[in-house]
Write a protein that holds these residues in place. Structure first.
Motif, PDB file in Angstrom:
ATOM      1  N   GLY A  93       0.803  -1.217   0.000  1.00  0.00           N
ATOM      2  CA  GLY A  93       0.000   0.000   0.000  1.00  0.00           C
ATOM      3  C   GLY A  93       0.835   1.265   0.000  1.00  0.00           C
ATOM      4  O   GLY A  93       0.354   2.332   0.378  1.00  0.00           O
ATOM      5  N   LEU A  94       2.083   1.157  -0.445  1.00  0.00           N
ATOM      6  CA  LEU A  94       2.995   2.304  -0.483  1.00  0.00           C
ATOM      7  C   LEU A  94       3.146   2.788  -1.915  1.00  0.00           C
ATOM      8  O   LEU A  94       3.088   2.000  -2.870  1.00  0.00           O
ATOM      9  N   GLU A  95       3.363   4.074  -2.073  1.00  0.00           N
ATOM     10  CA  GLU A  95       3.618   4.637  -3.390  1.00  0.00           C
ATOM     11  C   GLU A  95       4.824   5.553  -3.339  1.00  0.00           C
ATOM     12  O   GLU A  95       5.240   5.998  -2.266  1.00  0.00           O
ATOM     13  N   ILE A  96       5.397   5.809  -4.500  1.00  0.00           N
ATOM     14  CA  ILE A  96       6.578   6.662  -4.571  1.00  0.00           C
ATOM     15  C   ILE A  96       6.258   7.909  -5.378  1.00  0.00           C
ATOM     16  O   ILE A  96       5.495   7.855  -6.349  1.00  0.00           O
ATOM     17  N   VAL A  97       6.815   9.028  -4.953  1.00  0.00           N
ATOM     18  CA  VAL A  97       6.627  10.307  -5.633  1.00  0.00           C
ATOM     19  C   VAL A  97       7.996  10.913  -5.889  1.00  0.00           C
ATOM     20  O   VAL A  97       8.846  10.942  -4.983  1.00  0.00           O
ATOM     21  N   LEU A  98       8.238  11.372  -7.096  1.00  0.00           N
ATOM     22  CA  LEU A  98       9.514  11.980  -7.428  1.00  0.00           C
ATOM     23  C   LEU A  98       9.719  13.251  -6.622  1.00  0.00           C
ATOM     24  O   LEU A  98       8.883  14.166  -6.654  1.00  0.00           O
ATOM     25  N   PHE A  99      10.808  13.314  -5.883  1.00  0.00           N
ATOM     26  CA  PHE A  99      11.062  14.387  -4.930  1.00  0.00           C
ATOM     27  C   PHE A  99      11.131  15.756  -5.608  1.00  0.00           C
ATOM     28  O   PHE A  99      10.618  16.750  -5.079  1.00  0.00           O
ATOM     29  N   ASN A 100      11.778  15.822  -6.772  1.00  0.00           N
ATOM     30  CA  ASN A 100      11.950  17.128  -7.417  1.00  0.00           C
ATOM     31  C   ASN A 100      10.897  17.401  -8.490  1.00  0.00           C
ATOM     32  O   ASN A 100      11.077  18.303  -9.312  1.00  0.00           O
ATOM     33  N   SER A 101       9.796  16.651  -8.477  1.00  0.00           N
ATOM     34  CA  SER A 101       8.731  16.919  -9.432  1.00  0.00           C
ATOM     35  C   SER A 101       8.035  18.228  -9.066  1.00  0.00           C
ATOM     36  O   SER A 101       8.008  18.632  -7.895  1.00  0.00           O
ATOM     37  N   ARG A 102       7.462  18.888 -10.054  1.00  0.00           N
ATOM     38  CA  ARG A 102       6.790  20.169  -9.815  1.00  0.00           C
ATOM     39  C   ARG A 102       5.625  19.995  -8.848  1.00  0.00           C
ATOM     40  O   ARG A 102       5.428  20.813  -7.942  1.00  0.00           O
ATOM     41  N   GLU A 103       4.877  18.892  -9.001  1.00  0.00           N
ATOM     42  CA  GLU A 103       3.717  18.663  -8.148  1.00  0.00           C
ATOM     43  C   GLU A 103       4.130  18.532  -6.681  1.00  0.00           C
ATOM     44  O   GLU A 103       3.483  19.104  -5.798  1.00  0.00           O
ATOM     45  N   TYR A 104       5.212  17.785  -6.431  1.00  0.00           N
ATOM     46  CA  TYR A 104       5.625  17.594  -5.038  1.00  0.00           C
ATOM     47  C   TYR A 104       6.229  18.877  -4.470  1.00  0.00           C
ATOM     48  O   TYR A 104       5.950  19.245  -3.326  1.00  0.00           O
ATOM     49  N   LEU A 107       4.026  21.437  -2.956  1.00  0.00           N
ATOM     50  CA  LEU A 107       3.466  21.158  -1.631  1.00  0.00           C
ATOM     51  C   LEU A 107       4.295  21.801  -0.520  1.00  0.00           C
ATOM     52  O   LEU A 107       3.794  21.994   0.585  1.00  0.00           O
ATOM     53  N   ARG A 108       5.561  22.116  -0.827  1.00  0.00           N
ATOM     54  CA  ARG A 108       6.462  22.774   0.127  1.00  0.00           C
ATOM     55  C   ARG A 108       6.519  22.019   1.467  1.00  0.00           C
ATOM     56  O   ARG A 108       6.382  22.602   2.536  1.00  0.00           O
ATOM     57  N   ILE A 109       6.729  20.728   1.402  1.00  0.00           N
ATOM     58  CA  ILE A 109       6.820  19.903   2.605  1.00  0.00           C
ATOM     59  C   ILE A 109       8.270  19.829   3.065  1.00  0.00           C
ATOM     60  O   ILE A 109       9.162  19.531   2.268  1.00  0.00           O
ATOM     61  N   ASP A 110       8.504  20.114   4.335  1.00  0.00           N
ATOM     62  CA  ASP A 110       9.841  19.979   4.900  1.00  0.00           C
ATOM     63  C   ASP A 110      10.196  18.492   4.911  1.00  0.00           C
ATOM     64  O   ASP A 110       9.399  17.665   5.388  1.00  0.00           O
ATOM     65  N   PRO A 111      11.367  18.097   4.371  1.00  0.00           N
ATOM     66  CA  PRO A 111      11.731  16.672   4.316  1.00  0.00           C
ATOM     67  C   PRO A 111      11.640  15.956   5.658  1.00  0.00           C
ATOM     68  O   PRO A 111      11.347  14.757   5.694  1.00  0.00           O
ATOM     69  N   ILE A 112      11.876  16.672   6.774  1.00  0.00           N
ATOM     70  CA  ILE A 112      11.860  15.996   8.074  1.00  0.00           C
ATOM     71  C   ILE A 112      10.462  15.506   8.444  1.00  0.00           C
ATOM     72  O   ILE A 112      10.306  14.689   9.349  1.00  0.00           O
ATOM     73  N   HIS A 113       9.433  15.997   7.741  1.00  0.00           N
ATOM     74  CA  HIS A 113       8.068  15.564   8.014  1.00  0.00           C
ATOM     75  C   HIS A 113       7.668  14.341   7.190  1.00  0.00           C
ATOM     76  O   HIS A 113       6.556  13.822   7.351  1.00  0.00           O
ATOM     77  N   GLU A 114       8.559  13.886   6.305  1.00  0.00           N
ATOM     78  CA  GLU A 114       8.296  12.674   5.546  1.00  0.00           C
ATOM     79  C   GLU A 114       8.732  11.453   6.366  1.00  0.00           C
ATOM     80  O   GLU A 114       9.280  11.583   7.466  1.00  0.00           O
ATOM     81  N   LYS A 115       8.509  10.263   5.812  1.00  0.00           N
ATOM     82  CA  LYS A 115       8.838   9.021   6.525  1.00  0.00           C
ATOM     83  C   LYS A 115      10.086   8.342   5.964  1.00  0.00           C
ATOM     84  O   LYS A 115      10.841   7.707   6.713  1.00  0.00           O
ATOM     85  N   ALA A 116      10.289   8.457   4.659  1.00  0.00           N
ATOM     86  CA  ALA A 116      11.434   7.768   4.050  1.00  0.00           C
ATOM     87  C   ALA A 116      11.641   8.243   2.620  1.00  0.00           C
ATOM     88  O   ALA A 116      10.726   8.799   1.991  1.00  0.00           O
ATOM     89  N   ARG A 171       5.329   7.371   0.271  1.00  0.00           N
ATOM     90  CA  ARG A 171       4.074   7.812   0.881  1.00  0.00           C
ATOM     91  C   ARG A 171       3.258   6.582   1.277  1.00  0.00           C
ATOM     92  O   ARG A 171       3.195   5.597   0.543  1.00  0.00           O
ATOM     93  N   GLY A 172       2.619   6.647   2.439  1.00  0.00           N
ATOM     94  CA  GLY A 172       1.824   5.539   2.947  1.00  0.00           C
ATOM     95  C   GLY A 172       2.339   5.089   4.306  1.00  0.00           C
ATOM     96  O   GLY A 172       3.286   5.665   4.849  1.00  0.00           O
ATOM     97  N   ASN A 173       1.720   4.067   4.858  1.00  0.00           N
ATOM     98  CA  ASN A 173       2.086   3.566   6.183  1.00  0.00           C
ATOM     99  C   ASN A 173       3.052   2.403   6.074  1.00  0.00           C
ATOM    100  O   ASN A 173       2.704   1.332   5.555  1.00  0.00           O
ATOM    101  N   LEU A 174       4.275   2.621   6.566  1.00  0.00           N
ATOM    102  CA  LEU A 174       5.279   1.563   6.574  1.00  0.00           C
ATOM    103  C   LEU A 174       4.909   0.521   7.621  1.00  0.00           C
ATOM    104  O   LEU A 174       4.305   0.849   8.649  1.00  0.00           O
ATOM    105  N   PRO A 175       5.266  -0.747   7.396  1.00  0.00           N
ATOM    106  CA  PRO A 175       4.951  -1.776   8.402  1.00  0.00           C
ATOM    107  C   PRO A 175       5.711  -1.521   9.700  1.00  0.00           C
ATOM    108  O   PRO A 175       6.809  -0.962   9.697  1.00  0.00           O
ATOM    109  N   ASP A 176       5.093  -1.902  10.818  1.00  0.00           N
ATOM    110  CA  ASP A 176       5.747  -1.723  12.118  1.00  0.00           C
ATOM    111  C   ASP A 176       7.034  -2.534  12.179  1.00  0.00           C
ATOM    112  O   ASP A 176       7.138  -3.617  11.593  1.00  0.00           O
TER     113      ASP A 176
END
Length: 280
Positions: A93-104, A107-116, A171-176
Motif C-alpha cells: 500500500g505504499l507509493e513513490i513520488v519523485l522528490f523534485n517533481s513540480r507537483e511535489y 506542496l512545500r513539505i519539509d523533508p523531516i516531516h516525511e517518513k522515508a 508515501r503511505g504507512n510503513l509496516p511496524d
C-alpha cells in the motif's frame, strides 16, 4: 550507553548488484523481498509491455525490435528498475513520488516531516528512513547505519540531487518494526560514522601499490579506475563528516540574515537517552 543492535535496526550489506532488494528490505526493516520475488515482478512487467507492443501487430518491425531488446526491468547482474520497486511497494500500500517533481515541490513539505526516501544513482539504490524521531542513511554500501540530523537532512538530499541522484518520497504507512518502536522512546548518538565497505582495504592497497617500485603503467591506470569507482560509491555520503554543530551554525547564520535570533537546538547532543550506532 546501550548498543543500537538492541534496537533491531536492520541494514543489509551489499551482495552482488542486488541493491534494489537491499533498498526495499532496509526500507521495510525485514526480509520482505527476495531476488526471485523481484524477478517475478520484473517478468510480469515485461509481459505486460510485450502485450501492449503486440497490439500494434506482431509482424511489425517495432514489435520484432522490441523482442530482441533485453529487459528494461532487470538484468543478469541483479539490477531492478524503478517500476519493479514501485510494484513491490504497492503490495504494502505504499507509493513513490519523485522528490523534485513540480507537483511535489509545490506542496512545500519539509523533508523531516516525511517518513522515508529511496535514492538512485547509476543503478545503485539505497534508503534514507526515519526511525523513531531520527533519520538514518541505510546504504547497503556502508558498514553500518549512518545517523543524519534533522538540520542536515535537507542539505544531504540537496547534495544528492546535485550529484545526479534521483530521489523518491515514500508515501503511505510503513509496516511496524522493532527498531522504530524502540527509537520512539530513546534517541541515539553516533560516536563514529560508518565507512564504505572495503574503504580501508582500498586505501591500504593504494598505498601498497604506490610504494611498489615494480608498479607498471598499466597497473597505475587500473588503480586510477579503482579510485574512480571508489569515489563514485562515496557520492551517496559525500560531506557527511560535517558535524551537527557546524550545520546548526550555518542554519543560525541563515536565520540571522532573515532577521530572527532563534538558534536551532542540537538534534543529537541534548538528549535524555543515548546509545551508540553499531556495525551491523
Amino acid at each position: 550507553m546501550r548498543d543500537l543492535s538492541a534496537c533491531r535496526l536492520i541494514l543489509r550489506r551489499q551482495e552482488g548488484s542486488l541493491c534494489a532488494q537491499h533498498c526495499l528490505n532496509n526500507l521495510l526493516q525485514g526480509e520482505y523481498f527476495s531476488p526471485v520475488e523481484l524477478s517475478s515482478i520484473a517478468q510480469q512487467l515485461d509481459e505486460e509491455e510485450r502485450m501492449r507492443m503486440a497490439e500494434g501487430g506482431v509482424q511489425t518491425e517495432e514489435y520484432r525490435t522490441f523482442l530482441q531488446q533485453p529487459s528494461g526491468n532487470m538484468d543478469d547482474s541483479g539490477f531492478f528498475s524503478i517500476q519493479v520497486i514501485s510494484n513491490a511497494l504497492g503490495v504494502w500500500g505504499l507509493e513513490i513520488v519523485l522528490f523534485n517533481s513540480r507537483e511535489y515541490q509545490q506542496l512545500r513539505i519539509d523533508p523531516i516531516h516525511e517518513k522515508a526516501f529511496i535514492c538512485n544513482y547509476k543503478e545503485h539504490w539505497f534508503t534514507v528512513r526515519k526511525l523513531g524521531q531520527q533519520w538514518f542513511n541505510l546504504n547497503s554500501l556502508l558498514t553500518g547505519p549512518e545517523l543524519i540530523s534533522d538540520t542536515y537532512l535537507a542539505l544531504f538530499l540537496a547534495q544528492l540531487q546535485q550529484e545526479g541522484y534521483s530521489i523518491f518520497v515514500i508515501r503511505g504507512n510503513l509496516p511496524d518494526c522493532e527498531a522504530d518502536q524502540i527509537l520512539r522512546i530513546m534517541r541515539v548518538e553516533q560516536q563514529q560514522r560508518p565507512k564504505l565497505i572495503g574503504e580501508d582495504e582500498a586505501q591500504r592497497m593504494s598505498v601498497q601499490h604506490a610504494s611498489d617500485p615494480g608498479h607498471t603503467a598499466d597497473e597505475a591506470l587500473l588503480d586510477e579506475d579503482e579510485e574512480e569507482l571508489r569515489k563514485a560509491l562515496a557520492l551517496s555520503r559525500q560531506d557527511m563528516e560535517v558535524e551537527d554543530e557546524e550545520a546548526d551554525l550555518r542554519r543560525a547564520i541563515q536565520l540571522s540574515m532573515q532577521g530572527t535570533g532563534d538558534l536551532p537546538q542540537s538534534s543529537s547532543k541534548e538528549q535524555d537517552f543515548t546509545v551508540s550506532l553499531s556495525r551491523l
